[in-house]
Design a protein around this motif. Sequence first.
Motif: not given
Length: 395
Positions: A6, A10, A14-16, A88, A100
């Motif tokens: 993950e 990322t 935006c750390y997504a 996902q 998380r």
Amino acid sequence: MMDDLEEDLTCSVCYALFSDPRVLPCSHTFCRSCLENVLQVSVSFSIWRPLCLPLKCPSCRSVVELPTNGVDALPVNVCLRAIVEKYQRERPPTCPEHPRQPLNVYCVQDRKLICGFCLTVGQHQGHAIDDLQTACVKERGAQSRLTESLRWEEVCGLAERLAQEKERSQALVQNDREVVSRFFQGLDLILAQKEERFMQALDGASVLLASAYDPLIQQVKDMQEEHSELLSLSSTVESEECPLAYLEQLHQLRERVNALIQTPLPEIPSLHVAPRAERFFEEHWCDVTIRGLRDAPVPEISCSRTGAQAADGARLRRRPSSPAVVVLLLLVLVLTALCVQSACGSTPGLSGLFHIVSSELAQPLQEMGTFFCCLLQNINTKLNTFISSLGENAY
């Protein structure tokens, strides 16, 4: 392993997880929306060539020249996008209270999935738990029991009754709508009739005014025309050179001028129009209700003379009534004869009547005659007053 994967998937801005990943010429990948934000900042704080847009890489700070269509010109990282979509789909759901943290424990008491933090430090401390496999075996078939508990027939019947009740209520509303429409149409009809009657009364007043003023106006117009003709005739006479024709025309002019001068000028009648609409509405219509609207009065407008003209008309109408005087005189004569007959016992001749009057009944008959004269004058005065007032009201 999943956490490391993950982290690799990322975006560093935006750390997504990557969303529509785009690759820069420097091989760094970012989300499309993140690159658009960076591009806006770079364009607003730098001067660049008009046909190129500068973009500074958030990782290596290298400047990239983009065409006018901007970030859409950058290639899509297809492999990275596929990996993100697969991750996902396969990753376990995370706890909404502890980000998380995977939902890998089943709480038997609350019958829901929880994470390890929920069991140790969260709201589910001390609750009985099962692993996912055991909980799945125990809960197998619960969906059929849940669906059996649904009140399907009751809900369907309720839906049908609601539809019927709605239709019935709509019919009532439609009926009320028709009643309201008929009611206000009736009011409009009554008001239209009242307005028409008012206008007819005003038309009648206009006819009365025309009959009072039009003849006078026509008379004055005739006098004006005669005056103009006389002025023209005067000019013609003045230019006449023949003595005979001059004297003849002058004689005609003099006669016409004298006739015009002797013609009395008409008096302007000052007519009083009553009742006036505004005051009539204030007196008779201010308190009229809807129920009394049908019976609300409509005036009969009259045009009467005012001031001295009314007094002159009254004097002309106050003439003595000669038939009434004759009747009263005959009544006095009959009463006198009856009094004489009652006093003498029989009706004497003319000489006997004079003898009685001169001897015994002179004083009573004189008093009676004085009384009847006073009575006659009083009755005549009151009768004249009554007839005069009656004539005024009739006029």
